[in-house]
Design an enzyme around this catalytic site. Structure first.
Site, mmCIF file in Angstrom:
data_model
loop_
_atom_site.group_PDB
_atom_site.id
_atom_site.type_symbol
_atom_site.label_atom_id
_atom_site.label_comp_id
_atom_site.label_asym_id
_atom_site.label_seq_id
_atom_site.Cartn_x
_atom_site.Cartn_y
_atom_site.Cartn_z
ATOM 1 N N GLY A 15 35.037 -43.463 6.240
ATOM 2 C CA GLY A 15 34.052 -44.027 5.340
ATOM 3 C C GLY A 15 32.827 -44.640 5.984
ATOM 4 N N GLY A 17 30.236 -42.761 7.227
ATOM 5 C CA GLY A 17 29.058 -41.916 7.043
ATOM 6 C C GLY A 17 28.956 -40.715 7.967
ATOM 7 N N LYS A 18 30.082 -40.251 8.521
ATOM 8 C CA LYS A 18 30.034 -39.098 9.430
ATOM 9 C C LYS A 18 29.414 -37.867 8.783
ATOM 10 C CE LYS A 18 34.350 -38.628 10.421
ATOM 11 N NZ LYS A 18 34.853 -39.708 9.548
ATOM 12 N N THR A 19 29.826 -37.585 7.543
ATOM 13 C CA THR A 19 29.363 -36.365 6.896
ATOM 14 C C THR A 19 27.865 -36.425 6.621
ATOM 15 O OG1 THR A 19 31.532 -35.984 5.898
ATOM 16 C CG2 THR A 19 29.642 -34.867 4.884
ATOM 17 N N VAL A 20 27.369 -37.565 6.189
ATOM 18 C CA VAL A 20 25.935 -37.704 5.930
ATOM 19 C C VAL A 20 25.148 -37.580 7.234
ATOM 20 C CG1 VAL A 20 24.137 -39.277 5.131
ATOM 21 C CG2 VAL A 20 26.244 -39.044 3.828
ATOM 22 N N LYS A 39 34.421 -28.122 10.650
ATOM 23 C CA LYS A 39 35.261 -29.224 10.192
ATOM 24 C C LYS A 39 36.692 -28.776 10.440
ATOM 25 C CE LYS A 39 36.192 -33.083 7.856
ATOM 26 N NZ LYS A 39 35.672 -34.427 8.175
ATOM 27 N N THR A 43 41.120 -33.578 4.925
ATOM 28 C CA THR A 43 42.271 -34.182 4.262
ATOM 29 C C THR A 43 41.821 -34.918 3.007
ATOM 30 O OG1 THR A 43 42.157 -36.279 5.481
ATOM 31 C CG2 THR A 43 43.437 -34.503 6.479
ATOM 32 N N GLY A 112 34.743 -34.606 13.059
ATOM 33 C CA GLY A 112 36.146 -34.986 13.043
ATOM 34 C C GLY A 112 36.572 -35.610 11.735
ATOM 35 N N ALA A 113 37.877 -35.901 11.653
ATOM 36 C CA ALA A 113 38.452 -36.593 10.497
ATOM 37 C C ALA A 113 38.857 -37.987 10.947
ATOM 38 C CB ALA A 113 39.661 -35.827 9.962
#
Length: 235
Positions: A15, A17-20, A39, A43, A112-113
């Site tokens: 949570g 902000g990695k994806t943004v 990716k 999950t 990463g996750a």
């Protein structure tokens, strides 16, 4: 490793902000480079739901994406795979997929996750192992507020202990009304981590349209990452 450049994107936790941040990197790079985003494991998302790669495409536009596995429970990849009776995706397999992507792309981003040392499999494989196999640098995405200095410093220290490069840190969600801790962290982050601060993307960046997001990415990432953000500016 021959082929395109590889940059691994990790977070100090979930949570942050990695994806943004990944989408912002794509947005600034695709005008001049062929970009792919890998990716390894998604999950907490059902098979028919949009995942992180869908978010990257929505924000940054058309880009090659590769997802190796998806598990429905919002848990660490190894645990999520075990719970649904599926095989985990091991670091060697992830590295193979990234190398394949570099054959036809100038830049491959690996998102990463969770954090750097979250287990990919029951043998203890991690995103750090993937970066080591690829000899790739790792960009750290951090939170803005109280407590982030410690978690970010620990992540950078773990990278250093493994001989992995870290170009710097990006704050994944900068509040519109930063409190005292946020403002002080902006100044203290490079000193505490020993790595440069390379940007701060405004909160709710994921709600922007494609054209607006590209401008936001340019203003929120430092020149080293293709933008024009400078520490000590409007923040």
């Amino acid at each position: 490793m021959s082929g395109g450049e590889v940059l691994v994107v990790t977070g100090t936790g979930t949570g942050v902000g990695k994806t943004v941040v990944t989408a912002a990197l794509v947005s600034l790079a695709t005008s001049e480079r062929r970009v792919a985003v890998v990716k390894p494991v998604q999950t907490g998302v059902a098979a028919d739901e949009d995942g992180d790669l869908d978010e990257v495409r929505r924000l940054a536009g058309p880009v090659t994406t590769v997802e190796l596995a998806r598990y429905p429970d919002p848990l660490a990849p190894a645990t999520a795979a075990r719970r649904c009776g599926r095989s985990p995706v091991r670091p060697v397999r992830i590295a193979e997929a990234v190398r394949e992507a570099t054959d036809e792309h100038d830049l491959v981003l690996v998102e990463g996750a969770g954090g750097l040392l979250v287990h990919c499999d029951d043998d203890g494989g991690t995103l750090a192992d993937v970066a080591a196999l690829l000899d790739a640098p790792v960009l750290v995405v951090a939170a803005a507020g109280l407590g982030t200095l410690n978690s970010t410093a620990l992540t950078v220290e773990a990278l250093s202990a493994r001989g992995l490069g870290c170009p710097g840190v990006v704050i994944g969600s900068w509040p519109h009304e930063p409190d005292l801790a946020c403002r002080c962290n902006l100044v203290d982050m490079p000193t505490v981590t020993g790595r440069p601060l390379l940007g701060a993307l405004t909160e709710n960046a994921g709600t922007f349209r494609l054209d607006e997001f590209r401008a936001l990415a340019r203003d929120g990432l430092a020149p080293e990452l293709g933008g024009q953000w400078e520490p000590g500016g409007e923040w």
